[in-house]
Design a protein around this motif. Structure first.
Motif, PDB file in Angstrom:
ATOM      1  N   GLN A  46      28.695  54.625  48.414  1.00 29.53           N
ATOM      2  CA  GLN A  46      28.824  53.171  48.509  1.00 29.53           C
ATOM      3  C   GLN A  46      30.301  52.773  48.511  1.00 29.53           C
ATOM      4  N   VAL A  47      30.560  51.616  49.101  1.00 28.16           N
ATOM      5  CA  VAL A  47      31.931  51.116  49.209  1.00 28.16           C
ATOM      6  C   VAL A  47      32.036  49.798  48.442  1.00 28.16           C
ATOM      7  N   LEU A  48      33.000  49.740  47.553  1.00 35.90           N
ATOM      8  CA  LEU A  48      33.307  48.530  46.800  1.00 35.90           C
ATOM      9  C   LEU A  48      34.518  47.868  47.439  1.00 35.90           C
ATOM     10  N   THR A  49      34.365  46.612  47.840  1.00 34.59           N
ATOM     11  CA  THR A  49      35.477  45.855  48.414  1.00 34.59           C
ATOM     12  C   THR A  49      35.824  44.709  47.476  1.00 34.59           C
ATOM     13  N   VAL A  50      37.085  44.647  47.074  1.00 35.38           N
ATOM     14  CA  VAL A  50      37.578  43.599  46.182  1.00 35.38           C
ATOM     15  C   VAL A  50      38.491  42.688  46.988  1.00 35.38           C
ATOM     16  N   GLU A  51      38.269  41.384  46.870  1.00 35.25           N
ATOM     17  CA  GLU A  51      39.043  40.392  47.623  1.00 35.25           C
ATOM     18  C   GLU A  51      39.875  39.541  46.672  1.00 35.25           C
ATOM     19  N   ASN A  52      41.065  39.194  47.133  1.00 39.72           N
ATOM     20  CA  ASN A  52      42.019  38.378  46.386  1.00 39.72           C
ATOM     21  C   ASN A  52      42.122  37.014  47.068  1.00 39.72           C
ATOM     22  N   PRO A  53      41.217  36.066  46.762  1.00 39.41           N
ATOM     23  CA  PRO A  53      41.205  34.791  47.502  1.00 39.41           C
ATOM     24  C   PRO A  53      42.531  34.037  47.464  1.00 39.41           C
ATOM     25  N   ARG A 185      42.210  42.300  50.960  1.00 37.57           N
ATOM     26  CA  ARG A 185      41.081  43.074  50.450  1.00 37.57           C
ATOM     27  C   ARG A 185      41.464  44.538  50.317  1.00 37.57           C
ATOM     28  N   ILE A 186      40.817  45.188  49.381  1.00 31.03           N
ATOM     29  CA  ILE A 186      40.927  46.641  49.270  1.00 31.03           C
ATOM     30  C   ILE A 186      39.518  47.195  49.143  1.00 31.03           C
ATOM     31  N   SER A 187      39.236  48.290  49.858  1.00 32.02           N
ATOM     32  CA  SER A 187      37.916  48.923  49.814  1.00 32.02           C
ATOM     33  C   SER A 187      38.046  50.328  49.253  1.00 32.02           C
ATOM     34  N   LEU A 188      37.111  50.671  48.379  1.00 33.87           N
ATOM     35  CA  LEU A 188      37.122  51.961  47.703  1.00 33.87           C
ATOM     36  C   LEU A 188      35.743  52.601  47.842  1.00 33.87           C
ATOM     37  N   ARG A 189      35.695  53.807  48.411  1.00 35.88           N
ATOM     38  CA  ARG A 189      34.430  54.524  48.575  1.00 35.88           C
ATOM     39  C   ARG A 189      34.183  55.417  47.362  1.00 35.88           C
ATOM     40  N   ALA A 190      32.990  55.302  46.783  1.00 40.46           N
ATOM     41  CA  ALA A 190      32.636  56.120  45.632  1.00 40.46           C
ATOM     42  C   ALA A 190      32.345  57.553  46.080  1.00 40.46           C
ATOM     43  N   GLU A 191      33.015  58.512  45.452  1.00 37.77           N
ATOM     44  CA  GLU A 191      32.798  59.924  45.770  1.00 37.77           C
ATOM     45  C   GLU A 191      31.814  60.576  44.805  1.00 37.77           C
ATOM     46  N   ILE A 217      40.408  33.512  40.438  1.00 36.54           N
ATOM     47  CA  ILE A 217      39.209  34.323  40.619  1.00 36.54           C
ATOM     48  C   ILE A 217      39.481  35.535  41.512  1.00 36.54           C
ATOM     49  N   LEU A 218      38.555  36.489  41.465  1.00 35.78           N
ATOM     50  CA  LEU A 218      38.459  37.567  42.432  1.00 35.78           C
ATOM     51  C   LEU A 218      37.037  37.573  42.973  1.00 35.78           C
TER      52      LEU A 218
END
Length: 225
Positions: A46-53, A185-191, A217-218
């Motif tokens: 799965q990929v977690l994407t975090v956004e910095n509005p 945004r930054i996306s991180l794939r879970a290994e 907020i994020l």
């Protein structure tokens, strides 16, 4: 024995669990309120994407192996594996057991993140002159895990996404405003199967979250591979 899972104070983080065990609905967008934290469960791939509005908000980030929370994302081990203080797209983020836990698959920002500075905590705000309790990232980690029925075994050094800590040639560090932009945004794939925790850093006494602005907020989402 010290209980690393007990916060020094509380905030709304205790009520922000996105589900009973932290599992997200794939594709849904979640908001992390300013000064608070949220934990999310990730399965391998799965990929977690975090956004910095706002563009100026720092995200303190941790990850723990779901099957053994004694294994966690480690900045000290990351420095060794990368030979650098600054991870970039394509880099693996490793644990204290030197295993890849996540891989950065996307970073729309200029790529300035911090892997040196500890998360803010109650003691740090006392150093900065606070006499009352101040929201802090260490407690946000503890409370975010408590919100999904878990306890932090420790507070590891975080991956400080978008935090700008220039390191001089003499080794001196300083706190500067983020250079990230609104919507980065930054996306991180879970290994592996993981528990990830994000804190919208409450720091408002230094330039960590920008100058003349309040913590913001994020947003984040989880997508399947």
């Amino acid at each position: 024995m010290t209980d690393h899972g007990t916060p020094d104070g509380t905030n709304a983080t205790l009520t922000l669990g996105i589900s009973a065990d932290g599992t997200a609905v794939a594709g849904d967008v979640y908001t992390i309120p300013a000064r608070c934290g949220i934990a999310v469960r990730l399965t391998r791939g799965q990929v977690l994407t975090v956004e910095n509005p706002s563009g100026h908000q720092v995200c303190d980030f941790w990850a723990f192996a779901a099957e053994n929370m004694a294994e966690h994302l480690s900045m000290a081990h990351l420095h060794t594996s990368l030979g650098s203080l600054f991870p970039k797209t394509g880099d693996a983020l490793v644990s204290n057991l030197r295993r890849a836990l996540l891989t950065i698959t996307l970073d729309t920002s200029p790529g300035v993140h911090d892997t040196v500075i500890a998360s803010c905590d109650h003691a740090r705000y006392r150093e900065l002159g606070c006499t009352d309790y101040h929201d802090n990232c260490a407690d946000n980690l503890r409370m975010a895990l408590m919100a999904i029925g878990l306890r932090a075994p420790l507070v590891p050094a975080p991956f400080n996404i978008w935090m700008n800590v220039p390191v001089g040639s003499d080794g001196a560090t300083s706190f500067a405003a983020p250079v990230s932009r609104p919507g980065d945004r930054i996306s991180l794939r879970a290994e592996d199967d993981l528990l990830a925790v994000m804190s919208a850093c409450p720091q408002d006494l230094t330039a960590v979250n920008g100058v003349g602005v309040a913590p913001d907020i994020l947003r984040f989402c989880v997508t399947d591979s």
